[in-house]
Write a protein that holds these residues in place. Structure first.
Motif, PDB file in Angstrom:
ATOM      1  N   PHE A 187      24.723  22.107 -30.600  1.00 34.84           N
ATOM      2  CA  PHE A 187      24.672  20.680 -30.296  1.00 34.84           C
ATOM      3  C   PHE A 187      23.421  20.295 -29.509  1.00 34.84           C
ATOM      4  O   PHE A 187      23.002  19.146 -29.566  1.00 34.84           O
ATOM      5  N   GLN A 188      22.851  21.221 -28.764  1.00 35.83           N
ATOM      6  CA  GLN A 188      21.648  20.900 -27.994  1.00 35.83           C
ATOM      7  C   GLN A 188      20.421  21.573 -28.598  1.00 35.83           C
ATOM      8  O   GLN A 188      19.459  21.889 -27.913  1.00 35.83           O
ATOM      9  N   HIS A 235      18.432  18.328 -32.731  1.00 32.49           N
ATOM     10  CA  HIS A 235      19.238  17.233 -32.194  1.00 32.49           C
ATOM     11  C   HIS A 235      18.404  16.361 -31.255  1.00 32.49           C
ATOM     12  O   HIS A 235      18.413  15.125 -31.343  1.00 32.49           O
ATOM     13  N   TRP A 236      17.674  17.010 -30.361  1.00 36.32           N
ATOM     14  CA  TRP A 236      16.811  16.256 -29.451  1.00 36.32           C
ATOM     15  C   TRP A 236      15.726  15.513 -30.222  1.00 36.32           C
ATOM     16  O   TRP A 236      15.414  14.350 -29.913  1.00 36.32           O
ATOM     17  N   PHE A 237      15.155  16.171 -31.216  1.00 33.11           N
ATOM     18  CA  PHE A 237      14.092  15.529 -31.996  1.00 33.11           C
ATOM     19  C   PHE A 237      14.619  14.319 -32.747  1.00 33.11           C
ATOM     20  O   PHE A 237      13.925  13.302 -32.867  1.00 33.11           O
ATOM     21  N   SER A 238      15.847  14.414 -33.282  1.00 33.82           N
ATOM     22  CA  SER A 238      16.414  13.287 -34.019  1.00 33.82           C
ATOM     23  C   SER A 238      16.637  12.084 -33.110  1.00 33.82           C
ATOM     24  O   SER A 238      16.378  10.939 -33.498  1.00 33.82           O
ATOM     25  N   ILE A 239      17.103  12.354 -31.882  1.00 34.88           N
ATOM     26  CA  ILE A 239      17.285  11.255 -30.925  1.00 34.88           C
ATOM     27  C   ILE A 239      15.942  10.621 -30.594  1.00 34.88           C
ATOM     28  O   ILE A 239      15.787   9.386 -30.576  1.00 34.88           O
ATOM     29  N   PHE A 240      14.942  11.471 -30.333  1.00 32.49           N
ATOM     30  CA  PHE A 240      13.609  10.950 -30.010  1.00 32.49           C
ATOM     31  C   PHE A 240      13.032  10.172 -31.189  1.00 32.49           C
ATOM     32  O   PHE A 240      12.438   9.104 -31.012  1.00 32.49           O
ATOM     33  N   SER A 266      18.896   5.842 -38.814  1.00 37.07           N
ATOM     34  CA  SER A 266      18.905   6.071 -37.368  1.00 37.07           C
ATOM     35  C   SER A 266      20.079   6.925 -36.910  1.00 37.07           C
ATOM     36  O   SER A 266      20.093   7.387 -35.772  1.00 37.07           O
ATOM     37  N   ILE A 267      21.078   7.137 -37.776  1.00 34.73           N
ATOM     38  CA  ILE A 267      22.277   7.866 -37.343  1.00 34.73           C
ATOM     39  C   ILE A 267      22.606   9.069 -38.207  1.00 34.73           C
ATOM     40  O   ILE A 267      23.528   9.816 -37.859  1.00 34.73           O
ATOM     41  N   PHE A 268      21.896   9.306 -39.315  1.00 31.79           N
ATOM     42  CA  PHE A 268      22.400  10.308 -40.254  1.00 31.79           C
ATOM     43  C   PHE A 268      22.338  11.723 -39.684  1.00 31.79           C
ATOM     44  O   PHE A 268      23.164  12.573 -40.024  1.00 31.79           O
ATOM     45  N   ILE A 269      21.391  12.017 -38.780  1.00 33.23           N
ATOM     46  CA  ILE A 269      21.364  13.337 -38.143  1.00 33.23           C
ATOM     47  C   ILE A 269      22.598  13.515 -37.260  1.00 33.23           C
ATOM     48  O   ILE A 269      23.251  14.567 -37.270  1.00 33.23           O
ATOM     49  N   TYR A 325      30.997  17.650 -27.721  1.00 30.79           N
ATOM     50  CA  TYR A 325      31.081  17.348 -26.295  1.00 30.79           C
ATOM     51  C   TYR A 325      29.857  16.591 -25.771  1.00 30.79           C
ATOM     52  O   TYR A 325      29.846  16.172 -24.610  1.00 30.79           O
ATOM     53  N   VAL A 326      28.835  16.400 -26.611  1.00 31.23           N
ATOM     54  CA  VAL A 326      27.610  15.729 -26.156  1.00 31.23           C
ATOM     55  C   VAL A 326      27.745  14.223 -26.385  1.00 31.23           C
ATOM     56  O   VAL A 326      27.031  13.632 -27.210  1.00 31.23           O
ATOM     57  N   TYR A 327      28.645  13.598 -25.652  1.00 30.90           N
ATOM     58  CA  TYR A 327      28.904  12.175 -25.861  1.00 30.90           C
ATOM     59  C   TYR A 327      27.791  11.291 -25.310  1.00 30.90           C
ATOM     60  O   TYR A 327      27.721  10.105 -25.648  1.00 30.90           O
ATOM     61  N   GLY A 328      26.918  11.851 -24.470  1.00 27.84           N
ATOM     62  CA  GLY A 328      25.730  11.094 -24.074  1.00 27.84           C
ATOM     63  C   GLY A 328      24.831  10.831 -25.263  1.00 27.84           C
ATOM     64  O   GLY A 328      24.282   9.732 -25.418  1.00 27.84           O
ATOM     65  N   PHE A 329      24.690  11.845 -26.149  1.00 27.19           N
ATOM     66  CA  PHE A 329      23.937  11.648 -27.387  1.00 27.19           C
ATOM     67  C   PHE A 329      24.593  10.562 -28.236  1.00 27.19           C
ATOM     68  O   PHE A 329      23.904   9.706 -28.802  1.00 27.19           O
TER      69      PHE A 329
END
Length: 587
Positions: A215-216, A220-225, A458-461, A477-481
């Protein structure tokens, strides 16, 4: 008197809701502390094919033998447990706190029918789930040597339980004792329990079930960025285009106001100002439209609140707590549905407000319950644990009629009284203006089909991570994402629908209400299409039950997401339309 009655019904509904959804707790009503030699219950939950996570059956539906210890009954503590097919049954094993043990506990008289049942389970990679002190344990039924067509059953359960003080903090299971399945023989089942002192804190005992490497992951981080940068670019682009374009429009319209009537008649008038007499005309099918908007606002409120609760509380530590929380929040936020749906219907001149209230209140529950009812027939045919008990159906119906409906009534009354008066900046013409011909790519149908591409992008990842946590064996569990993705989705949806609506109005087509809703709601089409890709290329699901369960509930999820995005898009576009027509002088 009507508002007072609505408030009284709402108060009674909240009391009923609290009774139907009891607080979270444990099956043995224990506070997770034990005395030496105190009994520790091993609950057997379900068994089923590994690749079909939702196709589960009672553990003792397979011909396992039961320990000699007296049975302990279990009931569904929450609505979420019952709906998720949790079927806890006492294992019959005698386990005491800090007391090591190793013994045979029963014997299977393996006739041909029982052997065939075990062989079928092993062929389909059956696994089972158990619980000790709310900690889940997984094991496999057996293994196969398919070349020799021999099948083996694991007969020995080696349990290693870690304790910190007087609390259980870790459980591990090792399956041993491989025995070949031969008809008309007896198989002895045994177990052992080894207690070990552990340094794991009680608050951290569920950390071993999480998967930070998944999950981290950098992806995942790149998709959010990447989504965040897309939002900045899109918002900047929309702001620049609209500010420059609107400034030119305002200048052109101001110049037209200085002309005399003859010059204005000879001038080439075009653009969004020309439809000022029709832009606030009520949408077609206002009852359905307002009900969809109200339902979408409620789904957004539920999503936002549940994510906040999940960020504060570790809901994954309790069985069915996420589903129970979602049901509770959905019922409690019913006034949001009534307020936005009822006020919009009143502003559009609707008179059958009671019918609109019923449609808005039961639109989403009817969709969910209808899908669940269809899948329940298949579950009953399969004798699966996912078959919803009759008592649970009654509880859900009671929530719909005695909680959701009264609270929706309160919201509808408040919405009609507080914001139900039409206060449009322009008068609506008595006769609708003819819609001129325009290029094919400006047609509402084309705009609707293309409008959902960017919101889905914007959400498919994040969809991949959410799907994997639900359909596979990952705990999300990464509900902040998830909160960041929800905010990004809202911003992108509003920006896209505003641009689509501006181009539509500039083409002198005033049918923007349904276009703004459907262009944002078309995100659901792309999500559902992605679910097909995920099913065929990312999973190994098979069988009628699992396939119907997957595509049935993915249709529900996609539709709910589409309704939410449509409502968000319409609300943002409505504020934009009101703003631009307020800032220009209309003769």
């Amino acid at each position: 008197m009507e508002p007072r009655r609505g408030v009284a019904r709402a108060a009674a509904a909240v009391v009923l809701l609290l009774l139907l959804l009891p607080p979270r707790g444990r099956a043995d009503e224990h506070d997770h502390t034990y005395q030496d030699k105190e009994e520790v219950v091993l609950w057997m939950n379900t068994v089923g094919p590994y690749h079909n996570r939702q196709e589960t059956y009672k553990y003792f539906s397979l011909p396992f033998c039961v320990g000699s210890k007296k049975s302990i009954s279990h009931y569904h503590e929450t609505l979420g447990e019952a709906l998720q097919g949790v079927e806890l049954e006492f294992s019959g094993l005698d386990i005491k706190f800090k007391d090591d043990v190793q013994t045979n506990y029963c014997e299977i008289d393996l006739d041909k029918a029982k052997r065939d049942a075990f062989v079928y389970a092993i062929k389909n990679h059956y696994w089972y789930q158990m619980y000790i002190d709310d900690l889940p344990i997984w094991g496999i039924v057996g293994e196969a040597d398919e070349d020799a067509e021999d099948y083996y059953l694991w007969t020995y359960k080696r349990l290693e339980i870690g304790f910190n003080g007087n609390r259980i903090v870790d459980v591990n299971l090792t399956s041993e004792g491989k025995v070949k399945l031969i008809a008309n023989t007896k198989i002895s089942m045994s177990y052992s329990v080894k207690w070990k002192k552990s340094d794991i804190k009680f608050e951290d005992r569920f950390d071993k079930y999480l998967d930070p490497s998944f999950f981290q992951h950098r992806i995942h981080w790149f998709s959010i960025f990447n989504s965040f940068m897309m939002v900045i670019f899109l918002v900047g682009l929309v702001s620049m285009i609209l500010m420059r374009t609107l400034r030119k429009d305002y200048a052109r319209y101001s110049k037209e106001e200085e002309m005399d009537d003859m010059d204005r008649d000879l001038g080439d008038e075009y653009g969004w100002k020309q439809v000022h007499g029709d832009v606030f005309r009520p949408s077609s099918h206002p009852l359905i439209f307002s009900s969809l908007i109200g339902s979408g606002c409620q789904i957004f409120a539920v999503s936002f609140i549940v994510i906040i609760v999940a960020m504060i509380e570790d809901l994954y530590t309790e069985r069915g707590s996420m589903l129970s929380t979602a049901i509770f929040v959905y019922a409690a936020t019913s006034p949001v549905n009534g307020y936005f749906g009822g006020s919009l219907y009143a502003r559009q001149g609707g008179r059958r407000w009671i019918k609109q209230m019923f449609v808005g209140a039961f639109l989403v529950p009817a969709m969910v319950c209808g899908t669940a009812f269809f899948i329940n027939f298949i579950a009953i045919y399969y004798h699966a644990s996912r078959a919803i008990p009759f008592g649970t159906m009654v509880a859900v119906c009671c929530i719909c009629f005695f909680v959701i409906l009264p609270l929706n009534l309160v919201g509808t009354i408040l919405g009609r009284n507080l914001s139900g008066q039409p206060n449009f900046p322009c008068r609506v013409n008595a006769v609708p203006r003819p819609i001129p011909e325009k290029k094919w790519f400006m047609e509402p149908a084309v705009i609707v089909c293309l409008g959902g591409i960017l919101p889905f992008g914007s959400i498919f990842i994040e969809m991949y991570f959410i799907f994997t946590s639900f359909w596979a064996y990952k705990i999300y569990y990464v509900y902040g994402f998830m909160m960041l993705v929800l905010v990004i989705l809202c911003i992108v949806t509003v920006c896209v629908t505003i641009v689509c609506t501006y181009f539509l109005l500039n083409a002198e087509d005033y049918r923007w209400q349904w276009t703004s809703f459907l262009s944002a709601a078309s995100t659901a089409i792309y999500v559902y299409m992605y679910s097909f890709y995920y099913y065929f290329f990312k999973t190994k699901m098979y069988g009628l039950f699992q396939t119907a369960f997957y595509f049935g509930y993915m249709a529900v999820f996609s539709t709910a997401l589409g309704i939410m995005c449509g409502a968000i898009g319409y609300m943002g576009t409505s504020a934009f339309v009101r703003k631009i027509y307020t800032n220009v002088k209309i003769d």
